[in-house]
Design a protein around this motif. Sequence first.
Motif, short mmCIF file in Angstrom:
data_model
loop_
_atom_site.label_atom_id
_atom_site.label_comp_id
_atom_site.label_asym_id
_atom_site.label_seq_id
_atom_site.Cartn_x
_atom_site.Cartn_y
_atom_site.Cartn_z
N GLN A 172 1.15 -1.02 -0.16
CA GLN A 172 0.05 -0.07 0.25
C GLN A 172 1.09 0.95 -0.31
OE1 GLN A 172 -2.73 0.46 3.67
NE2 GLN A 172 -3.33 2.15 2.22
N PHE A 173 1.37 1.74 -0.42
CA PHE A 173 2.15 2.57 -1.03
C PHE A 173 1.41 4.16 -0.71
CE2 PHE A 173 4.17 0.06 -4.53
CZ PHE A 173 5.39 -0.13 -3.80
N TRP A 174 0.25 4.41 -1.08
CA TRP A 174 -0.44 5.45 -0.92
C TRP A 174 -1.78 5.20 0.01
CZ3 TRP A 174 0.23 5.10 -6.00
CH2 TRP A 174 -0.50 3.95 -6.78
N THR A 175 -1.86 6.71 0.28
CA THR A 175 -3.81 6.50 1.73
C THR A 175 -4.26 7.38 0.76
OG1 THR A 175 -2.52 5.06 3.55
CG2 THR A 175 -5.17 6.90 3.44
N ALA A 176 -5.42 7.86 0.53
CA ALA A 176 -5.89 8.49 -0.12
C ALA A 176 -7.14 9.67 0.60
CB ALA A 176 -6.96 8.03 -1.17
N GLU A 177 -6.54 11.12 1.25
CA GLU A 177 -6.86 11.69 2.20
C GLU A 177 -8.77 12.39 1.56
OE1 GLU A 177 -3.86 13.97 4.18
OE2 GLU A 177 -3.89 12.70 5.45
N PRO A 178 -9.14 12.94 1.93
CA PRO A 178 -10.40 13.68 1.22
C PRO A 178 -9.46 15.58 0.42
CG PRO A 178 -10.95 13.75 3.59
CD PRO A 178 -9.49 13.41 3.91
N ASN A 179 -10.29 15.31 -0.49
CA ASN A 179 -9.76 17.10 -1.00
C ASN A 179 -8.56 16.76 -1.65
OD1 ASN A 179 -11.77 18.74 0.17
ND2 ASN A 179 -10.39 18.64 2.33
N GLY A 180 -9.16 15.14 -2.54
CA GLY A 180 -8.07 14.99 -3.12
C GLY A 180 -6.87 14.66 -2.68
N ARG A 181 -5.74 14.95 -1.68
CA ARG A 181 -4.94 14.82 -1.02
C ARG A 181 -4.32 12.84 -1.44
NH1 ARG A 181 -4.17 19.27 4.06
NH2 ARG A 181 -5.25 20.58 2.06
N TYR A 182 -3.03 12.65 -0.61
CA TYR A 182 -2.42 11.46 -0.89
C TYR A 182 -1.62 11.61 0.07
CZ TYR A 182 -5.34 10.39 -4.97
OH TYR A 182 -6.07 9.44 -6.01
N ILE A 183 -1.62 10.61 1.36
CA ILE A 183 -0.14 10.66 2.14
C ILE A 183 0.13 9.22 1.79
CG2 ILE A 183 0.92 9.79 3.89
CD1 ILE A 183 -0.01 12.25 4.55
N VAL A 184 1.86 9.78 0.78
CA VAL A 184 2.55 8.97 0.04
C VAL A 184 3.76 8.19 0.32
CG1 VAL A 184 2.80 8.24 -2.82
CG2 VAL A 184 1.25 9.34 -1.82
N LEU A 185 4.00 7.23 0.10
CA LEU A 185 5.50 6.62 0.31
C LEU A 185 6.19 7.08 0.04
CD1 LEU A 185 5.66 2.91 1.50
CD2 LEU A 185 6.51 4.93 2.91
N ALA A 186 7.83 7.76 -0.47
CA ALA A 186 8.60 7.88 -1.01
C ALA A 186 9.02 7.14 -2.25
CB ALA A 186 9.84 9.16 -0.36
N LYS A 187 9.02 5.70 -1.94
CA LYS A 187 9.53 4.67 -2.90
C LYS A 187 8.20 4.35 -4.32
CE LYS A 187 8.12 1.07 1.02
NZ LYS A 187 9.32 0.04 1.63
N THR A 188 7.15 5.33 -3.87
CA THR A 188 6.40 5.05 -4.31
C THR A 188 6.76 5.09 -5.75
OG1 THR A 188 4.71 5.29 -3.24
CG2 THR A 188 3.97 5.54 -5.59
N PRO A 189 6.29 3.42 -6.47
CA PRO A 189 6.68 3.87 -7.98
C PRO A 189 6.25 4.72 -8.62
CG PRO A 189 6.31 1.31 -7.47
CD PRO A 189 5.67 2.31 -6.59
N LEU A 190 6.32 5.98 -9.77
CA LEU A 190 5.88 6.83 -10.31
C LEU A 190 4.65 6.98 -11.20
CD1 LEU A 190 6.40 10.03 -10.37
CD2 LEU A 190 7.76 10.25 -12.48
N ASP A 191 4.93 5.56 -11.74
CA ASP A 191 4.39 5.29 -13.00
C ASP A 191 3.05 4.90 -12.71
OD1 ASP A 191 5.37 5.09 -14.86
OD2 ASP A 191 6.56 3.52 -15.55
N ASP A 192 2.81 4.17 -11.09
CA ASP A 192 2.07 3.96 -10.00
C ASP A 192 0.58 4.78 -10.12
OD1 ASP A 192 2.62 1.01 -11.02
OD2 ASP A 192 2.63 0.32 -9.16
N PHE A 193 1.79 6.53 -9.76
CA PHE A 193 1.08 6.36 -8.54
C PHE A 193 0.48 8.16 -9.95
CE2 PHE A 193 0.70 11.24 -6.44
CZ PHE A 193 0.36 10.84 -5.42
N GLU A 194 1.23 8.07 -11.55
CA GLU A 194 0.59 8.98 -11.89
C GLU A 194 -0.58 8.55 -13.07
OE1 GLU A 194 4.53 10.92 -14.49
OE2 GLU A 194 4.10 8.85 -14.84
N GLU A 195 -0.53 7.05 -12.72
CA GLU A 195 -2.47 6.50 -12.81
C GLU A 195 -3.08 6.57 -12.48
OE1 GLU A 195 -3.77 1.64 -14.22
OE2 GLU A 195 -1.42 2.14 -14.29
N GLU A 196 -2.79 6.63 -10.32
CA GLU A 196 -3.70 6.36 -9.76
C GLU A 196 -4.03 8.21 -9.70
OE1 GLU A 196 -6.14 6.72 -6.31
OE2 GLU A 196 -5.56 5.00 -7.39
N LEU A 197 -3.56 9.02 -10.36
CA LEU A 197 -3.67 10.52 -9.90
C LEU A 197 -4.52 10.95 -12.33
CD1 LEU A 197 -0.39 12.60 -9.40
CD2 LEU A 197 -2.68 12.48 -7.66
N GLY A 198 -3.94 10.13 -12.89
CA GLY A 198 -4.43 10.06 -13.86
C GLY A 198 -3.56 11.55 -14.63
#
Length: 297
Positions: free
Chosen positions: A202-228
């Motif tokens: 679980q590399f990130w946790t979604a918060e209200p208002n479009g915010r995220y708590i994210v591990l720095a080691k999160t693969p960039l491609d995966d997080f870009e896909e989450e954000l669109g």
Amino acid sequence: MGDTNDGPSMAAQSALPDDQDDSTNNGGFLRKFFSIIGPSGDSADAGEDTPEGPNGAVGLANLRRMRVEDVAIPKVEIVAVPNDITLDGLVDVFRESGMSRLPVYEGTLDTPVGMIHLKDFALKHGFGATEPFDIAGMLRPLLFVPPSMSIGVLLQKMQTERRHMALVIDEYGGVDGLLTIEDLIEQVVGEIEDEHDTDDDQFWTAEPNGRYIVLAKTPLDDFEEELGLSLTDNEDVDAEEIDTLGGLVFMLAGRVPARGEVIQHPAGLEFEVIDADPRRIKRLRVRPTPEGGVPAE
């Protein structure tokens, strides 16, 4: 990045029961750990090979080779509170920092008066308690150490005095840094994940208002896909050189940013560093900027 310390003649400070509870909880591991360290802080096997970790060498040899100044969190990154802070203000600092121990100072951080433990605060003022708020009555003494002390000696001192944090004091008596017992042990066994760390899957946790708590080691491609959203589609970032979100933030800042620092992204995002040490970023809060084009959920 992050807790407190114990110190010289702090007898004037009233302390709730000492850190015996912490030592008891960790006693099994710590007893085994310290059993392989000699009285001087050296490992029992001085010639033991040092395994390589992702951020450099870790192993027992570090106990005598590394000094406090090599590991300490710099003064500018220390989260501390004044001794005249209000109850609500202290709650906010504990909540925002995620720390369980905080140094307490009078006037400036160079005049520390003790530390406050979240457990002591919660037991006295949580659970519907209505006692008048008095931070002085909850202070525990601090441990003060010189920057030249070996981390092996400091580990022994922390174990003997049942302290889990220390303030580093410079030659003029000012505060120069901070360490926790976890910071020291990680130099031997590698990074320690605790119950507050995000699971590996679980590399990130979604918060209200479009915010995220994210591990720095999160693969960039995966997080870009989450954000669109593409985070590397601008001239400030070379997509060929980075694979993780932490690498992106490092590239944007041009250095390892300090805890609490906010790095702006041209795509309408900002990255707040919520956990880091002098060598690496650990966790980030990602949020859309008010003027950015990233829609809040």
